[in-house]
Design a protein around this motif. Structure first.
Motif, PDB file in Angstrom:
ATOM      1  N   MET A 162      -0.614  -0.132 -10.247  1.00  0.00           N
ATOM      2  CA  MET A 162      -0.809   1.305 -10.388  1.00  0.00           C
ATOM      3  C   MET A 162      -0.493   1.840 -11.774  1.00  0.00           C
ATOM      4  O   MET A 162      -1.108   2.825 -12.201  1.00  0.00           O
ATOM      5  CB  MET A 162       0.042   2.054  -9.347  1.00  0.00           C
ATOM      6  CG  MET A 162      -0.369   1.790  -7.912  1.00  0.00           C
ATOM      7  SD  MET A 162      -2.147   1.985  -7.602  1.00  0.00           S
ATOM      8  CE  MET A 162      -2.408   3.696  -8.047  1.00  0.00           C
ATOM      9  N   ALA A 197       0.825  -1.206   0.000  1.00  0.00           N
ATOM     10  CA  ALA A 197       0.000   0.000   0.000  1.00  0.00           C
ATOM     11  C   ALA A 197       0.864   1.263   0.000  1.00  0.00           C
ATOM     12  O   ALA A 197       0.536   2.246  -0.681  1.00  0.00           O
ATOM     13  CB  ALA A 197      -0.918  -0.002   1.217  1.00  0.00           C
ATOM     14  N   ARG A 198       1.965   1.234   0.738  1.00  0.00           N
ATOM     15  CA  ARG A 198       2.858   2.394   0.762  1.00  0.00           C
ATOM     16  C   ARG A 198       3.470   2.627  -0.617  1.00  0.00           C
ATOM     17  O   ARG A 198       3.548   3.761  -1.098  1.00  0.00           O
ATOM     18  CB  ARG A 198       3.952   2.197   1.810  1.00  0.00           C
ATOM     19  CG  ARG A 198       4.869   3.395   1.952  1.00  0.00           C
ATOM     20  CD  ARG A 198       5.829   3.232   3.112  1.00  0.00           C
ATOM     21  NE  ARG A 198       6.738   2.113   2.911  1.00  0.00           N
ATOM     22  CZ  ARG A 198       6.671   0.966   3.587  1.00  0.00           C
ATOM     23  NH1 ARG A 198       5.717   0.784   4.501  1.00  0.00           N
ATOM     24  NH2 ARG A 198       7.539  -0.010   3.363  1.00  0.00           N
ATOM     25  N   GLN A 199       3.882   1.541  -1.261  1.00  0.00           N
ATOM     26  CA  GLN A 199       4.448   1.669  -2.606  1.00  0.00           C
ATOM     27  C   GLN A 199       3.395   2.141  -3.611  1.00  0.00           C
ATOM     28  O   GLN A 199       3.680   2.937  -4.511  1.00  0.00           O
ATOM     29  CB  GLN A 199       5.033   0.330  -3.056  1.00  0.00           C
ATOM     30  CG  GLN A 199       6.294  -0.102  -2.331  1.00  0.00           C
ATOM     31  CD  GLN A 199       7.499   0.730  -2.736  1.00  0.00           C
ATOM     32  OE1 GLN A 199       7.515   1.358  -3.788  1.00  0.00           O
ATOM     33  NE2 GLN A 199       8.529   0.720  -1.902  1.00  0.00           N
ATOM     34  N   MET A 200       2.165   1.659  -3.458  1.00  0.00           N
ATOM     35  CA  MET A 200       1.088   2.095  -4.356  1.00  0.00           C
ATOM     36  C   MET A 200       0.811   3.584  -4.208  1.00  0.00           C
ATOM     37  O   MET A 200       0.542   4.277  -5.199  1.00  0.00           O
ATOM     38  CB  MET A 200      -0.180   1.280  -4.081  1.00  0.00           C
ATOM     39  CG  MET A 200      -0.091  -0.172  -4.493  1.00  0.00           C
ATOM     40  SD  MET A 200      -1.537  -1.155  -4.018  1.00  0.00           S
ATOM     41  CE  MET A 200      -2.776  -0.448  -5.099  1.00  0.00           C
ATOM     42  N   ARG A 201       0.885   4.058  -2.988  1.00  0.00           N
ATOM     43  CA  ARG A 201       0.686   5.497  -2.776  1.00  0.00           C
ATOM     44  C   ARG A 201       1.808   6.298  -3.422  1.00  0.00           C
ATOM     45  O   ARG A 201       1.559   7.301  -4.108  1.00  0.00           O
ATOM     46  CB  ARG A 201       0.610   5.820  -1.285  1.00  0.00           C
ATOM     47  CG  ARG A 201       0.464   7.309  -0.980  1.00  0.00           C
ATOM     48  CD  ARG A 201       0.522   7.576   0.512  1.00  0.00           C
ATOM     49  NE  ARG A 201       1.763   7.115   1.113  1.00  0.00           N
ATOM     50  CZ  ARG A 201       2.918   7.792   1.044  1.00  0.00           C
ATOM     51  NH1 ARG A 201       2.988   8.940   0.406  1.00  0.00           N
ATOM     52  NH2 ARG A 201       3.994   7.317   1.632  1.00  0.00           N
ATOM     53  N   GLU A 202       3.055   5.849  -3.234  1.00  0.00           N
ATOM     54  CA  GLU A 202       4.193   6.585  -3.778  1.00  0.00           C
ATOM     55  C   GLU A 202       4.216   6.542  -5.301  1.00  0.00           C
ATOM     56  O   GLU A 202       4.520   7.542  -5.961  1.00  0.00           O
ATOM     57  CB  GLU A 202       5.501   6.003  -3.219  1.00  0.00           C
ATOM     58  CG  GLU A 202       5.666   6.218  -1.722  1.00  0.00           C
ATOM     59  CD  GLU A 202       6.901   5.514  -1.171  1.00  0.00           C
ATOM     60  OE1 GLU A 202       7.599   4.844  -1.967  1.00  0.00           O
ATOM     61  OE2 GLU A 202       7.171   5.636   0.041  1.00  0.00           O
ATOM     62  N   ALA A 246      -0.723   7.326  -6.335  1.00  0.00           N
ATOM     63  CA  ALA A 246      -1.460   8.495  -5.847  1.00  0.00           C
ATOM     64  C   ALA A 246      -0.622   9.769  -5.912  1.00  0.00           C
ATOM     65  O   ALA A 246      -1.121  10.833  -6.320  1.00  0.00           O
ATOM     66  CB  ALA A 246      -1.944   8.244  -4.414  1.00  0.00           C
ATOM     67  N   ASP A 247       0.645   9.678  -5.515  1.00  0.00           N
ATOM     68  CA  ASP A 247       1.491  10.874  -5.519  1.00  0.00           C
ATOM     69  C   ASP A 247       1.810  11.360  -6.928  1.00  0.00           C
ATOM     70  O   ASP A 247       2.232  12.507  -7.110  1.00  0.00           O
ATOM     71  CB  ASP A 247       2.801  10.592  -4.770  1.00  0.00           C
ATOM     72  CG  ASP A 247       2.573  10.391  -3.278  1.00  0.00           C
ATOM     73  OD1 ASP A 247       1.454  10.673  -2.808  1.00  0.00           O
ATOM     74  OD2 ASP A 247       3.515   9.943  -2.589  1.00  0.00           O
TER      75      ASP A 247
END
Length: 265
Positions: A161, A52-57, A60-61
């Motif tokens: 992503m 999830a952290r990697q998906m955000r980076e 999403a970012d």
């Protein structure tokens, strides 16, 4: 003889190095997939929080810059197709030309190049810094597999992503083209978008998404393999980051050309 042999030797060395790099990346891929699907059986599960952290980076970012580039590409295609097709009295074909160009080609390509420069370089820099400071060796010493901890979450996140970003870029690019082209075609932007939806086929969208999956694999594997092979301290990390971006973009363009050749025959 030495003058003749030296270039051949350099070419042979470079060829062997390229094959070794491809083999190393393939082994990283197989090992990462092993931990994704069976890591929980051997006490090395891939943590959902890390994914999830990697998906955000990665995803999403990157939405603002993807939106900006997608909108710009859509405007550019609208301008170019209006100008080019008007010479042949074929302005009505602008809608289908923009739609198929974006979904088949430009959406996936521009998104992949952006993610390669943004996230691929970050992967190489992060893993390279850990390799230089011996943090990767420390992970192995305390019983954490480096590939499971560093590669597998990034691979899963990228595979999820990048297609999502590609779909987002397609939508923004077509919207940007509609804002410019609709007045030139004497239609409303809503009518332009509805016509675009009627002209697009499932195959057009899947062609771009299939490219994005392959691009995701390339970006991740080049980034992590370059990071693991870093030597030479901080200077080596900088060289690895640059190498990861250059290799990723080169391979993306070459693979895109191969895909386009076979999928559009």
């Amino acid at each position: 003889m030495n003058a003749l042999a030296r270039p051949l030797t350099d070419i042979g060395r470079a060829t062997l190095g390229a094959f070794a790099g491809v083999g190393y990346a393939a082994m990283l891929l197989l090992e990462a997939l092993y931990y994704v699907f069976t890591g929980w059986r051997v006490g090395q599960p891939v943590r959902l929080a890390a994914v999830a952290r990697q998906m955000r980076e990665i995803g999403a970012d990157a939405l603002p810059i993807v939106a900006l580039l997608g909108f710009t590409v859509g405007l550019m295609l609208g301008i170019q197709f209006i100008a080019s097709l008007s010479e042949f009295g074929a302005q009505s074909q602008v809608v289908v030309a923009v739609a198929k160009s974006v979904t088949r080609e430009f959406g996936a390509l521009i998104t992949a190049i952006l993610v390669a420069g943004r996230s691929g370089s970050a992967l190489a820099a992060r893993i390279g810094s850990m390799s230089v400071s011996q943090e990767v060796d420390a992970l192995a010493v305390i019983g954490i597999e480096p590939v499971r901890y560093l590669v597998a979450p990034a691979l899963v996140a990228m595979l999820v992503m990048l297609p999502v970003l590609t779909i987002f870029a397609n939508a923004v690019a077509i919207f940007g083209a509609a804002l410019y082209s609709a007045p030139a075609l004497n239609v409303t932007p809503t009518a332009y978008l509805l016509q675009t939806m009627s002209l697009l086929s499932t195959g057009d969208i899947w062609q771009g998404l299939s490219k994005s999956v392959v691009f995701a694999l390339l970006i991740t594997l080049i980034g992590v393999s370059t990071g693991f092979s870093v030597t030479g301290g901080a200077e080596g990390v900088g060289r690895a980051t640059t190498r990861a971006v250059v290799l990723s973009i080169c391979w993306i363009i070459v693979v895109d050309m191969v895909f386009s050749f076979f999928l559009n025959r």
